[in-house]
Motif scaffolding. Structure first.
Motif, PDB file in Angstrom:
ATOM      1  N   SER A   1       0.516  -0.967   0.243  1.00 27.34           N
ATOM      2  CA  SER A   1      -0.155  -0.128   0.053  1.00 27.34           C
ATOM      3  C   SER A   1       0.936   1.327  -0.257  1.00 27.34           C
ATOM      4  N   ARG A   2       0.396   2.535  -0.775  1.00 28.09           N
ATOM      5  CA  ARG A   2       1.385   3.597  -1.102  1.00 28.09           C
ATOM      6  C   ARG A   2       0.489   4.668   0.145  1.00 28.09           C
ATOM      7  N   TYR A   3      -0.434   3.556   0.714  1.00 26.88           N
ATOM      8  CA  TYR A   3      -1.079   4.797   1.150  1.00 26.88           C
ATOM      9  C   TYR A   3      -1.442   4.078   2.819  1.00 26.88           C
ATOM     10  N   SER A   4      -0.844   3.291   3.742  1.00 27.91           N
ATOM     11  CA  SER A   4      -0.614   3.073   4.582  1.00 27.91           C
ATOM     12  C   SER A   4       1.047   3.642   5.126  1.00 27.91           C
TER      13      SER A   4
ATOM     14  N   SER B   1       4.196   5.838   0.430  1.00 25.41           N
ATOM     15  CA  SER B   1       3.732   7.374  -0.490  1.00 25.41           C
ATOM     16  C   SER B   1       4.204   6.808  -2.120  1.00 25.41           C
TER      17      SER B   1
ATOM     18  N   ASP C   1       1.549   8.899  -8.376  1.00 27.88           N
ATOM     19  CA  ASP C   1      -0.522   8.485  -7.993  1.00 27.88           C
ATOM     20  C   ASP C   1       0.083  10.468  -8.781  1.00 27.88           C
TER      21      ASP C   1
ATOM     22  N   TYR D   1      -5.526   9.116  -7.268  1.00 28.99           N
ATOM     23  CA  TYR D   1      -5.761   8.784  -6.011  1.00 28.99           C
ATOM     24  C   TYR D   1      -6.794   9.185  -4.898  1.00 28.99           C
TER      25      TYR D   1
ATOM     26  N   GLN E   1      -8.636   6.045  -3.077  1.00 31.85           N
ATOM     27  CA  GLN E   1      -9.536   6.189  -1.742  1.00 31.85           C
ATOM     28  C   GLN E   1     -10.679   5.408  -2.241  1.00 31.85           C
TER      29      GLN E   1
ATOM     30  N   SER F   1      -5.914  -0.975   2.392  1.00 36.14           N
ATOM     31  CA  SER F   1      -6.301   1.050   1.700  1.00 36.14           C
ATOM     32  C   SER F   1      -5.539   1.132   0.474  1.00 36.14           C
ATOM     33  N   ASP F   2      -5.030   0.358  -0.306  1.00 37.79           N
ATOM     34  CA  ASP F   2      -4.570   0.470  -1.369  1.00 37.79           C
ATOM     35  C   ASP F   2      -5.261  -0.809  -2.698  1.00 37.79           C
TER      36      ASP F   2
ATOM     37  N   SER G   1       3.482  -1.512   3.981  1.00 38.69           N
ATOM     38  CA  SER G   1       3.726  -0.074   3.331  1.00 38.69           C
ATOM     39  C   SER G   1       4.749  -0.461   1.761  1.00 38.69           C
TER      40      SER G   1
END
Length: 231
Positions: free
Chosen positions: A119-122, A126, A130, A135, A139, A154-155, A199
């Motif tokens: 996941s890029r969002y946990s 990063s 994106d 993004y 989400q 989360s992704d 992540s």
């Protein structure tokens, strides 16, 4: 499937990387070079008409070129994983955006889980690639996954995933386009398979542009999630 060339493949290694490619003659050789330190076997799944990409990787060792029998990102992955001969597989994009240094961590966890997502969002994740549209879309679909399917991801549209090959085959994933991205984890959740998410850092792609049509593919993904909810 038409397997054009195979060198030293089989059960020698514990995992194979599945690389879906489409017009990636600039980036794919650099991606393969970055992966040499791991000595993994690799399946590159792509259209038989993508001659430039095929020619760009003809001299690489431990690389199997798999010509798709149909079109689409999902088809490239399904046929690549079905051709996998090792216990574990890992989806790895051809554009240079995935971080190869996550592979050892994912493999270590894969011994305990059917699938390991990134996941890029946990916390700690990063992205340099994106956009605001992708993004927000990610989400939104990740939220739907949590609400309607209790997915702890989360992704949801990020397909840097390592998994047990036989576990994936039990899911009977059928979508040949980007709907694959949600069909796969939702069916996994419905079958109560074990999974984990870590992540990850998404690098700027080396060349080319995103293959996703944000609005068209987003609409199809939404319809697929509705279909799976009522199925």
């Amino acid at each position: 499937r038409d397997v054009e060339r195979s060198r030293g493949l089989g059960d020698v290694y514990k995992r194979q990387l599945i690389i879906p490619a489409k017009n990636e003659s600039e980036s794919l050789p650099m991606v393969l070079n970055s992966l040499k330190k791991f000595n993994y076997n690799i399946i590159v799944s792509l259209s038989e008409n993508d001659h430039e990409t095929i020619n760009s990787i003809n001299n690489y060792e431990n690389v199997q070129i798999l010509r798709q029998s149909a079109k689409g990102y999902g088809n490239a992955l399904i046929e690549g994983i079905n051709a996998c001969k090792t216990k574990y597989f890992c989806i790895f994009n051809a554009d240079g955006s995935f971080d190869e240094n996550d592979l050892p961590k994912m493999l270590e966890l894969n011994y305990q889980y059917d699938f390991v997502f990134t996941s890029r969002y946990s916390l700690g994740g990063s992205s340099e690639d994106d956009t605001i549209i992708t993004y927000l879309g990610n989400q939104f679909f990740s939220l739907l996954g949590r609400i309607f399917f209790s997915l702890k991801i989360s992704d949801i549209l990020y397909t840097f995933v390592m998994g047990n090959t036989e576990s994936f085959k039990k899911l009977n994933v059928i979508n040949s386009d980007f709907r694959f991205c949600v069909e796969f984890p939702i069916k996994m959740q419905k079958k109560k398979m074990k999974y984990f998410s870590i992540s990850s850092y998404e690098k700027k792609r080396i060349a080319g542009s995103k293959k996703v049509n944000a609005f068209k593919d987003g609409f199809l993904i939404l319809l697929e999630m509705i279909r799976l909810f009522f199925k």
